[in-house]
Structure formats: C-alpha cells, structure tokens
Design a protein around this motif. Structure first.
Motif, PDB file in Angstrom:
ATOM      1  N   ALA A  24       0.693  -1.088  -0.027  1.00 18.27           N
ATOM      2  CA  ALA A  24       0.101   0.113  -0.018  1.00 18.27           C
ATOM      3  C   ALA A  24       0.916   1.372  -0.055  1.00 18.27           C
ATOM      4  O   ALA A  24       2.134   1.153   0.064  1.00 18.27           O
ATOM      5  N   CYS A  25       0.334   2.372  -0.020  1.00 18.99           N
ATOM      6  CA  CYS A  25       1.189   3.484  -0.131  1.00 18.99           C
ATOM      7  C   CYS A  25       0.448   5.044   0.308  1.00 18.99           C
ATOM      8  O   CYS A  25      -0.757   5.130  -0.035  1.00 18.99           O
ATOM      9  N   TYR A  26       1.119   5.786   1.138  1.00 22.10           N
ATOM     10  CA  TYR A  26       0.723   7.201   1.188  1.00 22.10           C
ATOM     11  C   TYR A  26       1.970   8.185   0.342  1.00 22.10           C
ATOM     12  O   TYR A  26       2.969   7.955   0.748  1.00 22.10           O
ATOM     13  N   ALA A  27       1.323   8.863  -0.612  1.00 25.12           N
ATOM     14  CA  ALA A  27       2.378   9.597  -1.117  1.00 25.12           C
ATOM     15  C   ALA A  27       2.802  10.851  -0.391  1.00 25.12           C
ATOM     16  O   ALA A  27       2.161  11.170   0.447  1.00 25.12           O
ATOM     17  N   GLY A  28       3.907  11.502  -0.808  1.00 24.20           N
ATOM     18  CA  GLY A  28       4.598  12.453  -0.057  1.00 24.20           C
ATOM     19  C   GLY A  28       4.150  13.939  -0.646  1.00 24.20           C
ATOM     20  O   GLY A  28       3.012  13.970  -1.155  1.00 24.20           O
ATOM     21  N   PRO A  29       4.819  15.010  -0.136  1.00 24.86           N
ATOM     22  CA  PRO A  29       4.368  16.253  -0.505  1.00 24.86           C
ATOM     23  C   PRO A  29       4.427  16.631  -2.042  1.00 24.86           C
ATOM     24  O   PRO A  29       3.806  17.812  -2.465  1.00 24.86           O
ATOM     25  N   GLU A  30       4.993  15.778  -2.780  1.00 24.93           N
ATOM     26  CA  GLU A  30       5.129  16.242  -4.304  1.00 24.93           C
ATOM     27  C   GLU A  30       4.659  14.968  -5.020  1.00 24.93           C
ATOM     28  O   GLU A  30       4.498  14.144  -4.442  1.00 24.93           O
ATOM     29  N   ARG A  31       4.485  15.231  -6.417  1.00 20.70           N
ATOM     30  CA  ARG A  31       4.126  13.894  -7.361  1.00 20.70           C
ATOM     31  C   ARG A  31       5.069  12.794  -7.120  1.00 20.70           C
ATOM     32  O   ARG A  31       6.286  12.978  -7.158  1.00 20.70           O
ATOM     33  N   PHE A  32       4.426  11.708  -6.943  1.00 18.08           N
ATOM     34  CA  PHE A  32       5.074  10.444  -6.733  1.00 18.08           C
ATOM     35  C   PHE A  32       4.673   9.455  -7.844  1.00 18.08           C
ATOM     36  O   PHE A  32       3.634   9.184  -8.009  1.00 18.08           O
ATOM     37  N   ARG A  33       6.055   8.989  -8.379  1.00 17.80           N
ATOM     38  CA  ARG A  33       5.616   7.994  -9.686  1.00 17.80           C
ATOM     39  C   ARG A  33       6.827   7.104  -9.585  1.00 17.80           C
ATOM     40  O   ARG A  33       8.041   7.261  -9.285  1.00 17.80           O
TER      41      ARG A  33
END
Length: 272
Positions: free
Chosen positions: A248-257
């Motif tokens: 699973a994932c929680y993205a950070g403060p900028e676009r995550f790719r």
C-alpha cells in the motif's frame, strides 16, 4: 506537467559517510535504495560497447522468478548491434536520461527521455548513443510464454508523454496509471507501466496478489507498505516484490511516480 526521472548517482560515498542505509532483503521483498547503486556494483554485457549497468532484479528461485531489470548507462559512441542473446526473451526499454537511437528490424527510431519500446522475442534490434552526452534506460526482460492460438505481440515505440494517465475511479484524479498495453490484450504476458500518485494520494488497501513486481521510483517520495513494514522510499529507489507481498502507499508532498513491472495473463506454472 514536465516529468523528471531519477538515475543512479554512481561514484562512491566519501569515507566519512555514516553507514545508515535502508537496503533490505527479506522473505517478501527487497529494497535497493538509490545510495547503494554505485560504481562498485556495476556490470557489463557481451556485445555491448561503452556501456555499464546496474542489475536490480534477476530471476531468483524461491523469490521473484519471472523477470530481470537493468538500469543501463550508455556512453557517447556506445551501444550494441547484438543486445539480446536469448531468442525467447521479450523486453521493454524505457529511457530516463539522454537520447538513444533504436533500430527495430531495420526501422530507425529516436528515443528521448520518456521513450518506451516493446521488443517481442526474436526481434532484431540495435541501440546506439550517437550524442555527446551519456544516456540511461531501464531494460526489463522476461521469457515470453507462448500460447497455442495466441499471436506474439508486435514491436512498438512511443513516449509516455504521448499516453494519458488513466485515473482510478473515486480518487479525484490523484492515483492513476500510464498504460502502454491494454490490460485485456491477452497477447502480452507482462506489463511495464507508470503509476502516478499526486501529493497526499493513497493506495488505500493492502494489495495482495499473484503478480511479481519491480517498482523503480522515478520521482518524488512516499511511505510504502511492504509486507509487515512501512518504509520511506524516494526517487532512485527500487522495490522488488515477490508474489503475494502486501503493499500500500501514502504519497509525499510532491508527485510520486514509479515504473512498474508485473507478470500477467498466463496460467500459474504447476510443478507436475
């Protein structure tokens, strides 16, 4: 939005650097952080000139067994007229820096950053760096699983900038996939896609499935669930997941790719 792509820093850390790396290898996943992709762990290949590579995944009995993945760095004047030695291997090339000239069955193509090529088994292809700057690309390889009555897919070349992000329903266009092959195209037995999560987006459940994964972080940072662990990952890290590893994932403060490999559309192999 302009995309950027992480590449290995190479070189070596200074002797006074603290040993506080995040590298992990356990029964369910491996994390190869960007800081360990240094000159000392590069490899070379037959029939390639002025080229080195980082092998970040390879078939490994009891772990992830379907694919290999390289980050390849080609110096000016480098390349190969005989890049693939296995006639049963299919491949995907994805360019992350510089520019490369790709020839497929005599047809020339120029791959700039974001350039993507699918190469079926038995394809006659060549790759060259004709510029004055180094170029880097990901090379994902898999032994193609032939099925009677199903055609082998044809080669194609594109660029991720020419492909739409297909957003997951109910996410307000914050979690999506750039697909280079339609999921229901049964000719293909692997997908190499790009997953995008906008700032603060989440994968809100623990995906647990039969597909093996390679996830190379192209951009941004996140907190990623791998089996029983929450780990921080950033651009340049590689996650290698065996089948059924929860994620699973929680993205950070900028676009995550990230660039994502998975095996698809075939029966599970039986041991008898």
């Amino acid at each position: 939005m302009t995309n950027t792509y992480a590449t290995p820093a190479a070189g070596l850390p200074v002797q006074m650097a603290l040993h506080t790396g995040r590298a992990t290898f356990n029964e369910a996943y491996a994390l190869i952080p960007r800081g360990v992709m240094r000159d000392i762990v590069t490899s070379y290949l037959p029939h390639w000139r002025e080229t080195r590579l980082w092998v970040i995944a390879r078939p490994l009995s009891g772990f992830a067994e379907t694919f290999s993945q390289y980050i390849v760095e080609v110096a000016p004047g480098g390349g190969s007229e005989r890049p693939e030695q296995n006639p049963e291997a299919e491949g995907v090339v994805f360019v992350v820096s510089g520019q490369l000239h790709l020839t497929i069955a005599g047809q020339p193509h120029v791959l700039k950053e974001g350039g993507y090529a699918f190469l079926p088994p038995g394809t006659h292809w060549a790759l060259a760096n004709r510029t004055t700057e180094p170029a880097s690309f990901h090379w994902v390889r898999k032994r193609y699983e032939v099925v009677e009555g199903i055609d082998i897919p044809t080669a194609f070349v594109t660029n991720e900038r020419e492909q739409p992000i297909r957003w997951m329903p109910g996410t307000k266009d914050t979690w999506g996939t750039t697909r280079f092959v339609e999921p229901n195209d049964i000719r293909h037995d692997m997908h190499v896609n790009i997953v995008t999560l906008e700032p603060g987006a989440v994968i809100p459940f623990e995906e647990t499935h039969v597909m093996e994964h390679g996830l190379y972080v192209l951009e941004g940072k996140a907190v990623y669930r791998l089996n029983r662990d929450w780990v921080e990952v950033e651009a340049g890290d590689f996650m290698w997941l065996r089948a059924f590893c929860p994620q699973a994932c929680y993205a950070g403060p900028e676009r995550f790719r990230y660039l994502l490999y998975k095996d698809v559309n075939r029966h599970a192999k039986l041991p008898f």
